[in-house]
Scaffold this active site. Structure first.
Site, PDB file in Angstrom:
ATOM      1  N   ASP A 181       0.817  -1.218   0.000  1.00  0.00           N
ATOM      2  CA  ASP A 181       0.000   0.000   0.000  1.00  0.00           C
ATOM      3  C   ASP A 181       0.850   1.267   0.000  1.00  0.00           C
ATOM      4  O   ASP A 181       0.529   2.261  -0.657  1.00  0.00           O
ATOM      5  CB  ASP A 181      -0.899   0.073   1.246  1.00  0.00           C
ATOM      6  CG  ASP A 181      -1.555  -1.227   1.641  1.00  0.00           C
ATOM      7  OD1 ASP A 181      -1.007  -2.302   1.315  1.00  0.00           O
ATOM      8  OD2 ASP A 181      -2.602  -1.179   2.300  1.00  0.00           O
ATOM      9  N   ARG A 256      -6.277  -6.158  -3.303  1.00  0.00           N
ATOM     10  CA  ARG A 256      -6.149  -4.712  -3.261  1.00  0.00           C
ATOM     11  C   ARG A 256      -4.714  -4.271  -2.979  1.00  0.00           C
ATOM     12  O   ARG A 256      -4.261  -3.245  -3.510  1.00  0.00           O
ATOM     13  CB  ARG A 256      -7.113  -4.078  -2.252  1.00  0.00           C
ATOM     14  CG  ARG A 256      -7.075  -2.555  -2.340  1.00  0.00           C
ATOM     15  CD  ARG A 256      -8.331  -1.882  -1.877  1.00  0.00           C
ATOM     16  NE  ARG A 256      -8.514  -1.889  -0.452  1.00  0.00           N
ATOM     17  CZ  ARG A 256      -9.664  -2.213   0.165  1.00  0.00           C
ATOM     18  NH1 ARG A 256     -10.711  -2.591  -0.538  1.00  0.00           N
ATOM     19  NH2 ARG A 256      -9.762  -2.163   1.462  1.00  0.00           N
ATOM     20  N   GLY A 259      -3.196  -4.334  -6.100  1.00  0.00           N
ATOM     21  CA  GLY A 259      -3.736  -3.226  -6.886  1.00  0.00           C
ATOM     22  C   GLY A 259      -3.057  -1.910  -6.563  1.00  0.00           C
ATOM     23  O   GLY A 259      -2.712  -1.132  -7.467  1.00  0.00           O
TER      24      GLY A 259
END
Length: 415
Positions: A181, A256, A259
């Site tokens: 992230d 995610r 992602g």
């Protein structure tokens, strides 16, 4: 005679009431029709990017509360959606979109440039993301408070604690940990801010080298050689309960997290100079990433919450990761970083989102369904990174971590 007069009076009264009733009925019919017309909030003749942004503004009229929160806050989810809103505004030039973007910064940056609800002491990479909004607004307005706020965020990058080999900790309270992230939250801002404001050539090179180094370290520590996928987190100390005692990696490949990493690569390349030697490495990482992720694409075009375990009970086709991959592949192909075939893969994924995850209300409001609300590692209550953890986190419609990437993918595919 009296009876006759009575009968006539009654007939006149009945006819009068009937006429009045018909007029009232007609009036009510017209009102319903007008109300029905007025109830269309999002016209279907708009592009999907604008339909979703308009829906988001209807859901969250105050951009400081974009993530289902009661009080205004400076956070990455706001920056994500508003970065997408900037692209919609630049395409449409509709003032209401600019006003929505501006209001976020206007509310949260005071006259001295102090960012409300932000704490430098937290050393939280997530908080850098909304700096992208300030970069845009400062260029438009030249308001000194926005520049001062950006300088604060840039100073965080200078003081952010690091692993022994130079990787940024994701947050101060997550010591010795790098998460996928973090690359998206911080590095596009880091690169763009440096490109615009840093004038010393030696310092510029130093920052660009450091940015590329973050991607190098993620590839070194989080990449699984067998699948080509990357683990959500890496703990250098190997002390976390979720950390593999040999490698330090978390147990699973979360869609995610992957992602975020894909978007980080295609976005940071917007600002890394053509001449920088690390640019080709990031493009190589992006191609490795695309090849690995495509192997796990479902026949619908979507991807599972836990990428490589689609046949396992409880797993589901998740919206945010699917939208992020769509954007990454489309932008990567358009910019020449990825082969043209990835544009077709992106189109297939986008069609899968529309067919399986989008619902539309009578008012035209667009909903994005099956979005993982949140997932992380460690903390309190403790998140162990297990398969059961990822598939049992809250699933909700219209989480901004899904709607933002959907808008970005829609812009990129001109849909």
């Amino acid at each position: 005679m009296n009876n006759l007069r009575t009968c006539i009076s009654l007939c006149v009264l009945i006819i009068g009431l009937s006429v009045t009733s018909c007029k009232e009925a007609k009036g009510k019919s017209d009102e319903v029709k007008e109300e029905s017309t007025a109830a269309i909030i999002v016209p279907e003749n708009l592009k999907w990017s604008e339909r979703m942004l308009t829906s988001e503004i209807e859901r969250f009229p105050d951009a400081t509360k974009l993530d289902f929160v009661d009080k205004p806050r400076w956070s990455y989810t706001n920056g994500l959606v508003l970065s997408a809103a900037i692209k919609v505004y630049e395409e449409t030039k509709k003032q209401k979109y600019y006003d929505y973007i501006y209001a976020y910064a206007d509310d949260l940056i005071d006259s001295t440039g102090t960012i409300k609800t932000y704490s430098l002491e937290d050393q939280n990479l997530d908080m850098i993301k909304s700096g992208d909004v300030l970069l845009y607004l400062y260029e438009k307005t030249k308001e000194e408070r926005f520049l001062k706020a950006m300088q604060t965020l840039s100073s965080q990058m200078d003081s952010q604690p690091r692993t022994s080999d130079g990787g940024f900790w994701h947050k101060k309270r997550y010591p010795y940990q790098m998460w996928l992230d973090g690359l998206y939250m911080a590095e596009p801002f880091h690169a763009q801010y440096t490109k615009i404001f840093e004038k010393d050539e030696a310092e510029v090179k130093k920052v660009y080298d450091d940015i590329v180094h973050q991607f190098d370290l993620i590839q070194k520590h989080s990449l699984d050689d067998k699948t080509g996928l990357l683990y959500h987190g890496w703990d250098e100390s190997k002390e976390q309960k979720w950390a593999n005692k040999k490698t330090g990696t978390s147990p699973h490949f979360w869609s995610r997290a992957m992602g975020w990493y894909g978007m980080a690569m295609v976005d940071v390349l917007d600002f890394l100079p053509e001449s920088h030697p690390g640019r080709e490495r990031i493009i190589r990482y992006l191609n490795q990433f695309a090849d690995a992720v495509t192997k796990y694409q479902h026949k619908t075009g979507l991807w599972y919450q836990v990428l490589d375990q689609g046949d396992r009970e409880g797993n589901y086709l998740e919206a945010s990761g699917s939208a992020m991959f769509t954007y990454t592949f489309a932008k990567g192909a358009h910019n020449g970083y990825l082969p043209e075939k990835y544009l077709e893969i992106a189109e297939k994924a986008y069609a899968g989102i529309l067919d399986n995850l989008i619902s539309i209300e009578e008012s035209g409001i667009v909903n994005l369904n099956q979005v993982c609300g949140v997932a992380g590692l460690g903390g309190d209550p403790y998140r162990d990174g297990s398969y059961e953890y990822y598939v049992n986190e809250i699933i909700r419609p219209n989480d901004p971590k899904g709607t933002g990437p959907f808008i970005l993918a829609s812009i990129e595919l001109n849909r």
